[in-house]
Write an enzyme that holds these catalytic residues in place. Structure first.
Site, short mmCIF file in Angstrom:
data_model
loop_
_atom_site.label_atom_id
_atom_site.label_comp_id
_atom_site.label_asym_id
_atom_site.label_seq_id
_atom_site.Cartn_x
_atom_site.Cartn_y
_atom_site.Cartn_z
N LYS A 29 -42.21 2.91 7.85
CA LYS A 29 -41.01 2.64 6.75
C LYS A 29 -41.64 2.51 5.33
O LYS A 29 -41.40 3.02 4.15
CB LYS A 29 -40.06 1.68 6.99
CG LYS A 29 -38.83 1.29 6.03
CD LYS A 29 -37.95 0.43 6.13
CE LYS A 29 -38.14 -1.09 6.14
NZ LYS A 29 -38.24 -1.59 4.60
N ASN A 30 -42.22 1.26 5.45
CA ASN A 30 -43.01 0.62 4.17
C ASN A 30 -43.99 1.68 3.67
O ASN A 30 -44.41 1.63 2.30
CB ASN A 30 -43.42 -0.62 4.02
CG ASN A 30 -42.08 -1.49 4.34
OD1 ASN A 30 -41.10 -1.18 4.18
ND2 ASN A 30 -42.35 -2.77 4.75
N CYS A 124 -32.33 -6.24 1.57
CA CYS A 124 -32.03 -7.36 2.70
C CYS A 124 -31.84 -8.50 1.48
O CYS A 124 -32.47 -8.63 0.85
CB CYS A 124 -33.12 -7.35 3.49
SG CYS A 124 -32.71 -6.10 4.90
N ARG A 129 -35.36 -12.03 -5.23
CA ARG A 129 -36.41 -10.77 -5.25
C ARG A 129 -36.11 -10.11 -6.61
O ARG A 129 -35.75 -9.03 -6.93
CB ARG A 129 -35.85 -9.77 -4.18
CG ARG A 129 -35.92 -10.23 -2.84
CD ARG A 129 -35.48 -9.12 -1.88
NE ARG A 129 -36.67 -8.53 -1.23
CZ ARG A 129 -36.97 -7.67 -0.37
NH1 ARG A 129 -35.83 -7.44 0.38
NH2 ARG A 129 -37.92 -7.12 -0.18
N ASP A 321 -42.90 -10.08 7.27
CA ASP A 321 -41.73 -9.17 7.92
C ASP A 321 -41.99 -9.68 9.28
O ASP A 321 -40.83 -9.20 10.18
CB ASP A 321 -42.12 -7.81 7.75
CG ASP A 321 -41.56 -7.14 6.35
OD1 ASP A 321 -41.28 -7.94 5.60
OD2 ASP A 321 -41.82 -5.84 6.15
N ARG A 413 -32.17 0.32 9.58
CA ARG A 413 -32.62 0.40 8.24
C ARG A 413 -34.04 0.43 8.48
O ARG A 413 -34.82 1.32 7.63
CB ARG A 413 -32.37 -0.64 7.29
CG ARG A 413 -31.08 -0.64 6.93
CD ARG A 413 -30.94 -1.89 5.87
NE ARG A 413 -31.86 -1.78 4.81
CZ ARG A 413 -31.86 -2.20 3.62
NH1 ARG A 413 -31.11 -3.29 3.43
NH2 ARG A 413 -32.64 -1.99 2.79
#
Ligand code: UD1
Length: 433
Positions: A29-30, A124, A129, A321, A413
């Site tokens: 994903k990242n 999230c 952030r 993570d 997600r």
């Protein structure tokens, strides 16, 4: 609509059954999200192979479409992006607010269109952030940035190379500046750039597409990236394979450690998992590698113990993570573990849910202390964010009785099919309404 496609379904499992079998790790994903944003810069067609079928990728594709790009998903995991008709610089609130990574569209759109208008990005809820470093970097490249109501607007007649020093390393801010600098006039130097593998992948993708970025010799050693600006017309479409997801691989390693059994992971970015494998080995499981796959064996339950202390940090150290999956595994390992979260301030939201399952965890400031070796009991718990949600599934696989994880949409997600994956390893798990 299939359960798989719905966000409001729950995941139900009956725990205490060791896992066994092989599992294929999805694309990252990242890594895929910034590469999709980078496609905005390229006035042609790019093909990404191995993109994970997750909602964050769907969201990024919707953002691209909203600008005028043609985005086609072929055979599930191949995405074709043709940005020749891109002209809209305003991004729709619905998608921007759904995902933090939407902020990296700013750099790409400044590079391509010279302007962008976005809402403050969502994502999230894992603590503060801010995006100050993103905006600082883009301003250094010559963008004018101002707010209008809930929107951030940025404009640049021409971006110009600059020396940018980040006070601390940020993955997203580094990506944003790289994207804006690729077609800026002159040379940009980023000092204290993030060193995560996803940064390397973005540079590799852009260079294959015609950009001129020096990172290979300097990034891992000194945190420096040098971008020599090129004309937009020099960039061209390519076909690119997305690397495997190190966080998904790590999640499944912690699941096997916690639930017991033997699991082989295929399509694993082995070189990116050192700190994770060291932790798993330190907690008593055996890990073998044959070069392309990893096998974790946690059958001998007497050996599964907690390490005294782990802290999250930037790559190559233990990733934030995987802090929640680690916490879940630490609940069942014998002994005490103190986990210090150094990246995101509120990443202990899962603790309350684990406590409801019988875990002994005390949080003080940025540190959680887990006293393991307790029997977890099945409960209905709520996924409140992506990695915490996956960690609750791990806890459910270890717990006695039935665990139901509500709001599994958060998990989708980032995990293509966590239920199918664990069911394939023999877990008693399914989606329920
Ligand atoms: C990325 C990853 C996310 C991972 C995180 C840290 C993606 C899509 N997401 O997120 O999964 O958890 O890296 O490895 O790749 N910060 C500021 N100001 C800024 C930007 C960041 O203060 O302008 C702070 C953050 O609050 C945080 C730290 O910097 O404390 C690191 O954040 P950052 O590396 O930017 O994370 P993301 O890019 O959001």
């Amino acid at each position: 609509m299939a359960h798989f496609d719905r966000n409001d379904v729950s995941i139900r499992m009956e725990g205490k059954k060791p896992l066994g079998g092989r599992i294929w790790i999805q694309g990252s994903k990242n890594a895929a999200l910034p590469v999709l944003a980078a496609c905005m810069l390229i006035p042609g067609t790019c093909v990404l192979r191995g993109c994970p079928a997750i909602t964050d990728i769907e969201c990024m594709c919707s953002l691209l479409k909203s600008t005028g790009a043609a985005v086609t998903v072929v055979d599930g995991d191949r995405i074709e992006i043709d940005t020749r008709s891109v002209r809209e610089h305003r991004l729709p609130e619905k998608h921007v607010c759904a995902m933090r990574s939407s902020v990296i569209m700013m750099g790409a759109m400044l590079g391509r269109l010279g302007e962008v208008c976005v809402n403050y990005p969502g994502g999230c809820v894992i603590g503060d952030r801010p995006i100050d470093l993103h905006l600082y970097g883009l301003e250094k490249l010559g963008a004018q940035i101002w707010t209008e109501g809930n929107h951030i607007r940025a404009y640049a007649d021409e971006l110009k190379g600059a020396v940018i020093h980040f006070p601390f390393s940020s993955v997203g801010a580094t990506q944003n500046v790289i994207l804006a600098a690729v077609t800026a006039r002159g040379t940009t130097v980023i000092n204290n750039a993030a060193k995560e593998p996803e940064i390397v992948e973005l540079c590799r993708f852009l260079n294959l597409a015609g950009a001129d970025i020096d990172y290979a010799g300097t990034l891992l050693k000194s945190g420096r990236i040098v971008i020599h600006g090129v004309e937009l017309s020099r960039l061209h479409g390519i076909t690119y394979n997305v690397i495997a997801d190190r966080i998904v691989a790590g999640t499944y390693l912690f699941a096997a450690l916690a639930a017991g059994g033997e699991v082989a992971l295929e399509n694993v970015p082995i070189g990116q998992l050192d700190s994770i494998c060291d932790t798993i080995r330190g907690m008593g499981a055996v890990i073998d590698s044959d070069g392309s796959s990893l096998t974790v064996n946690a059958c001998d339950r007497d050996r599964i113990v907690n390490l005294p202390y782990i802290e999250t940090d930037v790559y190559p150290d233990f990733p934030t993570d995987l802090q929640s999956p680690l916490l879940a595994a630490a609940c069942v390992a014998r002994g005490k573990l103190a986990v210090r979260e150094r990246i995101f301030s509120s990443r202990f939201r899962i603790v309350e849910e684990l406590q409801r399952m019988g875990a002994d965890i005390a949080v003080e400031g940025d540190t959680a202390v887990v006293t393991g070796g307790r029997e977890l009991e099945g409960r209905t718990v709520i996924a409140r964010e992506l990695r915490g949600g996956a960690a609750l599934v791990i806890a459910g696989l270890c717990a006695s009785g039935i665990t139901t994880v509500a709001d599994s949409g958060y998990i989708r997600r980032g995990y293509q099919d966590i239920v199918g994956d664990f069911a394939g390893l023999g877990a008693r798990i399914s989606y329920v309404d």
